[in-house]
Design a protein around this motif. Structure first.
Motif, PDB file in Angstrom:
ATOM      1  N   ALA A 181       8.455  -0.003  -3.176  1.00  0.00           N
ATOM      2  CA  ALA A 181       8.031   1.326  -3.786  1.00  0.00           C
ATOM      3  C   ALA A 181       8.369   1.587  -5.336  1.00  0.00           C
ATOM      4  O   ALA A 181       9.361   0.631  -5.489  1.00  0.00           O
ATOM      5  CB  ALA A 181       8.584   2.687  -3.030  1.00  0.00           C
ATOM      6  N   GLY A 208       1.559   8.554  -1.522  1.00  0.00           N
ATOM      7  CA  GLY A 208       0.124   8.347  -2.161  1.00  0.00           C
ATOM      8  C   GLY A 208      -0.368   6.928  -1.426  1.00  0.00           C
ATOM      9  O   GLY A 208      -1.653   6.854  -1.201  1.00  0.00           O
ATOM     10  N   ARG A 209       0.486   6.129  -0.776  1.00  0.00           N
ATOM     11  CA  ARG A 209      -0.078   4.823  -0.018  1.00  0.00           C
ATOM     12  C   ARG A 209      -0.215   5.336   1.435  1.00  0.00           C
ATOM     13  O   ARG A 209      -1.245   4.607   2.060  1.00  0.00           O
ATOM     14  CB  ARG A 209       1.065   3.797  -0.242  1.00  0.00           C
ATOM     15  CG  ARG A 209       1.041   3.305  -1.529  1.00  0.00           C
ATOM     16  CD  ARG A 209       2.220   2.171  -1.677  1.00  0.00           C
ATOM     17  NE  ARG A 209       2.050   1.167  -1.041  1.00  0.00           N
ATOM     18  CZ  ARG A 209       3.121   0.261  -0.874  1.00  0.00           C
ATOM     19  NH1 ARG A 209       4.159   0.673  -1.266  1.00  0.00           N
ATOM     20  NH2 ARG A 209       3.094  -0.724   0.055  1.00  0.00           N
ATOM     21  N   PHE A 210       0.637   6.114   2.005  1.00  0.00           N
ATOM     22  CA  PHE A 210       0.448   6.574   3.452  1.00  0.00           C
ATOM     23  C   PHE A 210       0.505   7.882   3.447  1.00  0.00           C
ATOM     24  O   PHE A 210       1.716   8.497   4.108  1.00  0.00           O
ATOM     25  CB  PHE A 210       1.550   5.837   4.150  1.00  0.00           C
ATOM     26  CG  PHE A 210       1.968   4.297   3.753  1.00  0.00           C
ATOM     27  CD1 PHE A 210       1.207   3.246   4.451  1.00  0.00           C
ATOM     28  CD2 PHE A 210       2.692   3.906   2.918  1.00  0.00           C
ATOM     29  CE1 PHE A 210       1.035   1.975   4.112  1.00  0.00           C
ATOM     30  CE2 PHE A 210       3.035   2.532   2.604  1.00  0.00           C
ATOM     31  CZ  PHE A 210       2.096   1.681   3.176  1.00  0.00           C
ATOM     32  N   THR A 253       2.547   3.311   8.534  1.00  0.00           N
ATOM     33  CA  THR A 253       2.547   2.062   7.579  1.00  0.00           C
ATOM     34  C   THR A 253       1.978   1.003   8.482  1.00  0.00           C
ATOM     35  O   THR A 253       2.063  -0.200   8.016  1.00  0.00           O
ATOM     36  CB  THR A 253       4.008   1.743   7.292  1.00  0.00           C
ATOM     37  OG1 THR A 253       4.823   1.289   8.471  1.00  0.00           O
ATOM     38  CG2 THR A 253       4.839   3.011   6.508  1.00  0.00           C
ATOM     39  N   HIS A 297       5.432   8.342  -4.110  1.00  0.00           N
ATOM     40  CA  HIS A 297       4.835   7.099  -4.429  1.00  0.00           C
ATOM     41  C   HIS A 297       4.237   6.339  -2.741  1.00  0.00           C
ATOM     42  O   HIS A 297       3.188   6.158  -2.738  1.00  0.00           O
ATOM     43  CB  HIS A 297       5.531   5.831  -4.986  1.00  0.00           C
ATOM     44  CG  HIS A 297       4.908   4.823  -5.146  1.00  0.00           C
ATOM     45  ND1 HIS A 297       5.301   3.681  -4.171  1.00  0.00           N
ATOM     46  CD2 HIS A 297       3.943   4.137  -6.010  1.00  0.00           C
ATOM     47  CE1 HIS A 297       4.392   2.591  -4.615  1.00  0.00           C
ATOM     48  NE2 HIS A 297       3.818   3.026  -5.607  1.00  0.00           N
ATOM     49  N   LEU A 298       5.333   6.382  -1.796  1.00  0.00           N
ATOM     50  CA  LEU A 298       4.798   6.386  -0.365  1.00  0.00           C
ATOM     51  C   LEU A 298       3.828   7.123   0.181  1.00  0.00           C
ATOM     52  O   LEU A 298       2.845   6.660   0.798  1.00  0.00           O
ATOM     53  CB  LEU A 298       6.119   6.171   0.428  1.00  0.00           C
ATOM     54  CG  LEU A 298       7.246   5.140   0.309  1.00  0.00           C
ATOM     55  CD1 LEU A 298       8.582   5.117   1.067  1.00  0.00           C
ATOM     56  CD2 LEU A 298       6.712   3.882   0.131  1.00  0.00           C
ATOM     57  N   LEU A 344       8.963  -1.516   2.993  1.00  0.00           N
ATOM     58  CA  LEU A 344       7.907  -1.452   2.191  1.00  0.00           C
ATOM     59  C   LEU A 344       8.430  -1.557   0.594  1.00  0.00           C
ATOM     60  O   LEU A 344       9.574  -1.421   0.143  1.00  0.00           O
ATOM     61  CB  LEU A 344       7.305   0.005   2.054  1.00  0.00           C
ATOM     62  CG  LEU A 344       6.549   0.242   3.440  1.00  0.00           C
ATOM     63  CD1 LEU A 344       6.448   1.857   3.375  1.00  0.00           C
ATOM     64  CD2 LEU A 344       5.446  -0.534   3.618  1.00  0.00           C
TER      65      LEU A 344
END
Length: 86
Positions: A21, A35-37, A13, A32-33, A19
């Motif tokens: 979410a 997808g971002r990380f 991160t 979801h996390l 974060l």
């Protein structure tokens, strides 16, 4: 919702320990996390889609081991990684 992360996941991160979410279940929040990380979820969830033994999750202050557990928009998710060694 807010998600608090243990230091072993900060490398994914950029050093952030908290974060935002989205998701209706704990599993959706972790996706979801991911997808971002990318790569972070595998550190918490095994190949059988279960939380790894050294990971504890708390949803709104309650221990949660079920990825299908409901998570509300105002809930806080805290992920804790056990320390090991000798």
């Amino acid at each position: 919702m807010k998600v608090r992360l243990p230091s072993p996941l900060h490398s994914y991160t950029g050093g952030r320990s908290e974060l935002d979410a989205e998701g209706a279940t704990l599993g959706q929040v972790l996706l979801h996390l991911e997808g971002r990380f990318p790569g972070m979820r595998f550190r918490m969830v095994d190949e059988q889609d279960r939380l790894r033994p050294h990971i504890q999750c708390f949803v709104a202050g309650r221990v949660c081991r079920d990825l299908g557990a409901a998570v509300g928009p105002g809930d806080e998710v805290m992920i804790v990684a056990a320390l090991s060694g000798g």
